[in-house]
Design a protein around this motif. Structure first.
Motif, PDB file in Angstrom:
ATOM      1  N   LEU A 186      56.826 106.335 101.176  1.00 21.00           N
ATOM      2  CA  LEU A 186      57.447 105.497 100.892  1.00 21.00           C
ATOM      3  C   LEU A 186      56.307 104.330 100.986  1.00 21.00           C
ATOM      4  O   LEU A 186      56.434 103.245 100.759  1.00 21.00           O
ATOM      5  CB  LEU A 186      58.805 105.427 102.248  1.00 21.00           C
ATOM      6  CG  LEU A 186      60.542 106.115 101.794  1.00 21.00           C
ATOM      7  CD1 LEU A 186      61.022 105.921 102.786  1.00 21.00           C
ATOM      8  CD2 LEU A 186      60.613 105.318 100.766  1.00 21.00           C
ATOM      9  N   LYS A 189      54.506 103.408  98.784  1.00 22.38           N
ATOM     10  CA  LYS A 189      55.138 103.078  97.704  1.00 22.38           C
ATOM     11  C   LYS A 189      54.912 104.417  96.627  1.00 22.38           C
ATOM     12  O   LYS A 189      55.286 103.689  95.163  1.00 22.38           O
ATOM     13  CB  LYS A 189      55.144 101.964  96.718  1.00 22.38           C
ATOM     14  CG  LYS A 189      56.293 100.615  98.126  1.00 22.38           C
ATOM     15  CD  LYS A 189      56.167  99.378  97.494  1.00 22.38           C
ATOM     16  CE  LYS A 189      56.814  98.943  98.101  1.00 22.38           C
ATOM     17  NZ  LYS A 189      56.109  98.610 100.341  1.00 22.38           N
ATOM     18  N   ASP A 190      54.749 105.440  96.651  1.00 17.61           N
ATOM     19  CA  ASP A 190      54.204 106.122  96.085  1.00 17.61           C
ATOM     20  C   ASP A 190      56.288 107.152  94.421  1.00 17.61           C
ATOM     21  O   ASP A 190      56.176 107.902  95.047  1.00 17.61           O
ATOM     22  CB  ASP A 190      53.747 107.999  96.158  1.00 17.61           C
ATOM     23  CG  ASP A 190      53.332 108.480  94.833  1.00 17.61           C
ATOM     24  OD1 ASP A 190      53.508 108.497  94.170  1.00 17.61           O
ATOM     25  OD2 ASP A 190      52.344 109.532  95.351  1.00 17.61           O
ATOM     26  N   VAL A 191      56.498 105.992  93.670  1.00 18.13           N
ATOM     27  CA  VAL A 191      57.754 106.501  93.457  1.00 18.13           C
ATOM     28  C   VAL A 191      58.373 107.559  92.456  1.00 18.13           C
ATOM     29  O   VAL A 191      59.366 108.393  93.216  1.00 18.13           O
ATOM     30  CB  VAL A 191      58.171 105.188  92.682  1.00 18.13           C
ATOM     31  CG1 VAL A 191      60.164 105.347  91.908  1.00 18.13           C
ATOM     32  CG2 VAL A 191      58.382 103.615  93.669  1.00 18.13           C
ATOM     33  N   LEU A 194      57.965 110.519  95.013  1.00 19.10           N
ATOM     34  CA  LEU A 194      58.986 110.378  95.867  1.00 19.10           C
ATOM     35  C   LEU A 194      59.903 110.786  94.945  1.00 19.10           C
ATOM     36  O   LEU A 194      60.934 111.351  95.251  1.00 19.10           O
ATOM     37  CB  LEU A 194      59.233 108.316  96.405  1.00 19.10           C
ATOM     38  CG  LEU A 194      60.020 108.536  97.348  1.00 19.10           C
ATOM     39  CD1 LEU A 194      60.179 109.128  98.354  1.00 19.10           C
ATOM     40  CD2 LEU A 194      60.465 106.751  97.083  1.00 19.10           C
ATOM     41  N   THR A 195      60.262 110.140  93.715  1.00 19.59           N
ATOM     42  CA  THR A 195      61.209 111.021  92.844  1.00 19.59           C
ATOM     43  C   THR A 195      61.127 112.249  93.351  1.00 19.59           C
ATOM     44  O   THR A 195      62.363 112.962  92.652  1.00 19.59           O
ATOM     45  CB  THR A 195      61.015 111.073  91.447  1.00 19.59           C
ATOM     46  OG1 THR A 195      61.190 108.938  91.401  1.00 19.59           O
ATOM     47  CG2 THR A 195      62.540 111.500  90.498  1.00 19.59           C
ATOM     48  N   LEU A 210      65.334 105.793  97.065  1.00 19.08           N
ATOM     49  CA  LEU A 210      64.200 105.841  95.595  1.00 19.08           C
ATOM     50  C   LEU A 210      64.524 103.656  95.729  1.00 19.08           C
ATOM     51  O   LEU A 210      63.766 103.214  95.016  1.00 19.08           O
ATOM     52  CB  LEU A 210      65.189 106.298  94.360  1.00 19.08           C
ATOM     53  CG  LEU A 210      64.775 107.450  94.546  1.00 19.08           C
ATOM     54  CD1 LEU A 210      65.288 108.594  93.134  1.00 19.08           C
ATOM     55  CD2 LEU A 210      62.890 107.725  94.671  1.00 19.08           C
ATOM     56  N   PRO A 213      61.638 100.981  98.344  1.00 19.33           N
ATOM     57  CA  PRO A 213      60.407 100.382  97.285  1.00 19.33           C
ATOM     58  C   PRO A 213      61.027  99.515  96.869  1.00 19.33           C
ATOM     59  O   PRO A 213      59.558  98.750  96.338  1.00 19.33           O
ATOM     60  CB  PRO A 213      59.756 101.809  96.665  1.00 19.33           C
ATOM     61  CG  PRO A 213      60.051 102.541  97.366  1.00 19.33           C
ATOM     62  CD  PRO A 213      61.520 102.668  97.756  1.00 19.33           C
ATOM     63  N   LYS A 214      62.095  99.902  96.182  1.00 21.88           N
ATOM     64  CA  LYS A 214      62.201  97.740  95.003  1.00 21.88           C
ATOM     65  C   LYS A 214      62.803  96.792  95.836  1.00 21.88           C
ATOM     66  O   LYS A 214      62.749  96.177  95.423  1.00 21.88           O
ATOM     67  CB  LYS A 214      62.900  98.491  94.206  1.00 21.88           C
ATOM     68  CG  LYS A 214      63.035  99.590  93.279  1.00 21.88           C
ATOM     69  CD  LYS A 214      62.952 100.275  92.387  1.00 21.88           C
ATOM     70  CE  LYS A 214      63.168 101.624  91.507  1.00 21.88           C
ATOM     71  NZ  LYS A 214      64.420 101.617  90.921  1.00 21.88           N
ATOM     72  N   ALA A 259      60.418  99.406 102.711  1.00 22.45           N
ATOM     73  CA  ALA A 259      59.637 100.114 102.937  1.00 22.45           C
ATOM     74  C   ALA A 259      58.149 100.519 103.314  1.00 22.45           C
ATOM     75  O   ALA A 259      57.478 101.153 103.342  1.00 22.45           O
ATOM     76  CB  ALA A 259      59.366 100.407 101.109  1.00 22.45           C
TER      77      ALA A 259
END
Length: 389
Positions: A186, A189-191, A194-195, A210, A213-214, A259
């Motif tokens: 987080l 911000k490694d989406v 993370l997903t 999820l 980070p946005k 995040a």
């Protein structure tokens, strides 16, 4: 080469040292005027004291050595905040609100960034004994005042809340290693990663994590956060706190980054980071850390911030320092009295020593004392212009 220092350690030379000391004094004076009392913890403590409780996050950053008196392992402090928490909890033992400040060198085993020193000069302020967000608001205002005094333009002060993350992972029944891994993803911000890691979790928790980070931008982000995050009581409480803090700080460049999480084992609520001065990294970090004092026998609500004075000074122009006055080592009666009078007015007076003619400009001397018409005069070092001594 005996004069070579270890990597990321530097000497501070004039005039940089003058800038550093000048700013240190101004900031400590500002803390004092806001009611924050200065404490000076030791450079070295027993390692278990430095790393107790929330201090565990400092383990890899702390230099360790053996005490020749006790045989116990000592640590060179990497952060003064746990030390100040120990002082509040165990030594001062006050019942009401306590405001403390500090300034001193710390040592890091590794630099925090590619340009950072491994010996930051940490300055900060901590407020103990008040659990309400009024304390967080006071601390953020004080941080903004520090940056104003330092004349560093503040581009933004990011707000986050560790309580949001704690609430979400608390419902997911994750082990400590998984939580630590998730926390790092987080922050980065490694989406995509993370997903992948969140795939096995409950859909509500997964979508909320999820979303974090946005959720960054101005304070209106909190409206979107209420829409996409679950309306669990602890989530609503955290968002309410951020809303109230943002509303209480008009005129400051407040932004939100849900995040931007730091110190999962250290912080317990609101966290913040100040950016500015064209620095890609945060100039100051802070937040609430209510659990720290428990390790020292008395848990107290706590919030505060700290920053590296070295980093701050690098953002400042060289100060317009006054030149010094060169005085003869001996002369007619009244020389010592004239020198004392000049120093009492705040002038720098340097006495000559034999054998160094022509080199005094290196010490910052731009004027000199001369005996003329039965009185001491101050003239330019080249002899042009004069003023009474």
């Amino acid at each position: 080469m005996r004069w070579v220092l270890p990597e990321y350690f530097q000497d501070v030379l004039p005039p940089e040292a003058d800038k550093l000391e000048h700013l240190r004094r101004k900031l400590l004076d500002a803390f004092r005027l806001h009611g924050y009392q200065l404490v000076v913890p030791p450079l070295v403590e027993y390692l278990d004291s430095l790393l107790t409780g929330a201090g565990q996050d400092l383990r890899l950053r702390t230099f360790k050595l053996v005490d020749q008196l006790s045989g116990r392992t000592l640590g060179v402090r990497a952060d003064m905040t746990p030390q100040v928490a120990r002082i509040d909890a165990h030594l001062l033992n006050r019942q009401g609100v306590s405001r403390l400040c500090y300034c001193g060198a710390v040592a890091h085993t590794l630099p925090a960034t590619l340009t950072a020193s491994r010996e930051p000069i940490q300055i900060g302020a901590e407020l103990y004994g008040h659990a309400g967000i009024e304390a967080d608001i006071e601390i953020i205002r004080l941080l903004a005042e520090v940056l104003r005094i330092a004349e560093v333009p503040t581009s933004r002060i990011d707000l986050g809340h560790v309580g949001l993350f704690r609430a979400l992972v608390g419902r997911a029944a994750m082990d400590d290693d998984a939580v630590r891994d998730l926390f790092g993803l987080l922050q980065a911000k490694d989406v995509p990663t993370l997903t992948e890691r969140l795939a096995p979790l409950d859909a509500t928790v997964r979508s909320a994590l999820l979303a974090l980070p946005k959720l960054y931008g101005d304070a209106s982000v909190l409206i979107e956060a209420r829409r996409v995050l679950p309306d669990w009581p602890e989530v609503v409480t955290a968002l309410d706190e951020l809303d109230r803090i943002a509303a209480a700080l008009p005129g400051l460049p407040i932004s939100v980054d849900l995040a931007d999480l730091r110190g999962y084992h250290y912080h317990s609520g609101v966290v913040f980071a100040a950016y500015g001065g064209h620095s890609p990294s945060a100039l100051a970090l802070g937040g609430r850390y209510d659990a720290v004092g428990k390790a020292f026998g008395r848990g107290r609500p706590a919030t505060g911030f700290s920053l590296d004075l070295r980093e701050l000074v690098q953002r400042l122009p060289a100060p317009d320092l006054p030149g010094a006055i060169l005085a003869p080592a001996s002369g007619p009666d009244g020389l010592n009295e004239a020198v004392r009078a000049l120093r009492a007015r705040g002038e720098i007076v340097v006495e000559t020593l034999p054998g160094h003619e022509g080199s005094w400009g290196e010490t910052g001397c731009d004027r000199q004392m001369v005996w003329h018409d039965e009185q001491w005069l101050v003239v330019s070092l080249e002899g042009e212009g004069a003023a009474h001594g």
